[in-house]
Design an enzyme around this catalytic site. Structure first.
Site, PDB file in Angstrom:
ATOM      1  N   CYS A 189      11.421  33.269  18.034  1.00 56.25           N
ATOM      2  CA  CYS A 189      12.768  32.870  17.607  1.00 56.25           C
ATOM      3  C   CYS A 189      12.969  31.362  17.579  1.00 56.25           C
ATOM      4  CB  CYS A 189      13.811  33.486  18.527  1.00 56.25           C
ATOM      5  SG  CYS A 189      13.580  35.247  18.833  1.00 56.25           S
TER       6      CYS A 189
ATOM      7  N   CYS B  30      17.362  31.768  22.869  1.00 52.30           N
ATOM      8  CA  CYS B  30      16.374  32.500  23.647  1.00 52.30           C
ATOM      9  C   CYS B  30      15.210  32.829  22.737  1.00 52.30           C
ATOM     10  CB  CYS B  30      16.981  33.761  24.254  1.00 52.30           C
ATOM     11  SG  CYS B  30      17.558  34.974  23.045  1.00 52.30           S
TER      12      CYS B  30
ATOM     13  N   HIS C  34      19.544  37.094  11.690  1.00 51.87           N
ATOM     14  CA  HIS C  34      18.565  36.334  12.480  1.00 51.87           C
ATOM     15  C   HIS C  34      17.187  36.407  11.821  1.00 51.87           C
ATOM     16  CE1 HIS C  34      16.282  34.650  15.640  1.00 51.87           C
ATOM     17  NE2 HIS C  34      16.221  35.693  16.472  1.00 51.87           N
TER      18      HIS C  34
END
Length: 435
Positions: A89, A414, A384
């Site tokens: 991420c 995160c 995302h």
């Protein structure tokens, strides 16, 4: 760091929700769709770029090293080196951070850095026993009879592939899905289902308002599919989202009492984002107008089972190093992997014991007011696209600070696998000044 590093511009595609099949754009297609208009509005030629760095997690077979493929398609020239980074991420932010350090150290002056992801193009993977059967078929040295004997071992379930994305969202050390790690945090910090759903509704409402007020103009550029379809907005937003509607959804990971549902989780999405980072020399040479300055960045790590607390560790280290406290930060962008995860991060900063024992503070760090975090929504409403999100939150932080008048902001996220990234950014109030 010896030299100042500026964010002079940036752009992203609309974030397009995955709807059951491959979307209209590959990862490189997305990078090119937002890169072309971004470069066209610059006072320098694409060949002036010293380096191209791109975050991407699900690289497809036809686009090995998508940074290089994108750089060439964007006209940066054969002489411009390019490489792809992958830290789940955090990939888009890692691209920016690497560019930041290259420029600060004096090795580069002008870098195109960002991230891209087409999760709709994530591969389907054969099961291990199906692979073994296929290898036996192809490797048989006993002629047609041997191949026929090997073929007899076929089972119908060999035709049922594994969704690569599903395995990619499962931590290989803990064997927990990312949503399960959010459930762990909800339990540890007492986040209720009602609180998670309320946060998700707020995310959709904030993005819907930003779209209606045209606050994303300049940041978001349209993407044009080969069939002529124009994609000009983030299409996962649900303006009519409401707590009573979300309350009807079943928990995905820990039924029947879990807190994490499809409605309060980030959406699976395709999208890309670029930023242009420059040294003071490049700013002067091309007469650029810096929008912001990168002051510092931090990467931290923790147990993968509680990976969602990564932003708390990374951002707190930034604050310590800069002699800052939470209230010194005007705006925050904290990537919304899950509503429960964001709320757990906010609760952790308010928890005296956690701040003393884990963060090494003298007591609770304090409270971040909701009007200072994710002011225009986040991944729950936007989506995302894993490799792009880190660059998206950094770029939008600049955009939001320009509108709100804030001076300092932190973009943080995160990272699956038990990590967190954070970047401290200063808005340049005098748009004509670079110092």
């Amino acid at each position: 760091m010896s030299r100042a590093v500026y964010i002079v511009d940036g752009a992203r595609t609309p974030f397009l929700k995955v709807r059951g099949g491959p979307g209209p754009f590959t990862p490189v297609d997305l990078a090119v769709q937002c890169g072309r208009p971004l470069l066209l509005r610059q006072p320098f030629a694409p060949e002036a770029i010293d380096q191209v760095i791109l975050g991407c997690v699900n690289v497809i077979a036809d686009e090995a090293n998508p940074a290089r493929v994108a750089a060439l398609r964007l006209g940066c020239g054969a002489q411009t080196s390019a490489f792809t980074v992958q830290i789940n991420c955090g990939s888009g932010m890692q691209a920016m951070d690497t560019a930041y350090r290259y420029i600060a150290d004096g090795g580069r002056d002008l870098i195109l850095a960002g991230g891209t992801e087409a999760l709709s193009h994530a591969p389907l993977v054969l099961r291990q026993d199906a692979l073994e059967w296929l290898a036996a078929m192809q490797g048989s040295k006993e002629g047609p009879l041997g191949k026929l004997k090997a073929a007899a071992g076929f089972r119908p379930d060999f035709l049922k592939p594994i969704v690569g994305l599903e395995r990619g969202l499962t931590d290989p050390i803990t064997d927990l899905g990312m949503g399960q790690t959010a459930e762990v945090l909800a339990h540890l910090f007492g986040v209720s289902r009602e609180q998670a759903d309320a946060y998700a509704v707020e995310s959709h409402q904030r993005l819907a308002r930003a779209q209606a007020e045209r606050w994303l103009e300049g940041e978001l550029v349209p993407a044009f599919a080969r069939d002529g379809t124009v994609h000009d907005h983030d299409d996962g937003v649900r303006p009519d989202s409401a707590p009573d509607k979300l309350a009807k959804l079943r928990p995905v990971f820990e039924p029947p009492y879990g807190k994490v549902t499809a409605g309060n989780s980030s959406q699976i999405t395709d999208g890309a984002c670029w930023t242009i980072l420059a040294s003071e020399d490049a700013v002067a040479r091309y007469r650029l107008t810096p929008r912001a300055k990168i002051l510092d960045s931090q990467w931290s790590a923790l147990d993968p089972a509680i990976m969602g607390l990564g932003p708390v560790l990374a951002a707190t280290e930034l604050l310590k190093r800069g002699g800052l406290v939470l209230d010194d930060i005007d705006l925050w962008e904290l990537n919304e992997a899950f509503a429960a995860q964001v709320l757990a991060c906010l609760a952790a900063w308010e928890d005296d014991g956690f701040c003393r024992e884990v963060l090494g503070l003298d007591g609770a760090a304090g409270r971040i007011a909701r009007e200072r975090i994710n002011v225009d929504g986040g991944a729950i409403s936007l989506g995302h696209p894993v490799g792009a999100s880190g660059a998206r939150i950094a770029l939008h932080l600049v955009q939001a600070m320009e509108r709100h008048g804030g001076e300092l902001g932190i973009a943080t996220e995160c990272i699956g696998g038990g990590q967190g990234g954070a970047m401290l950014i200063e808005r340049i109030a005098n748009m004509g000044a670079a110092a």
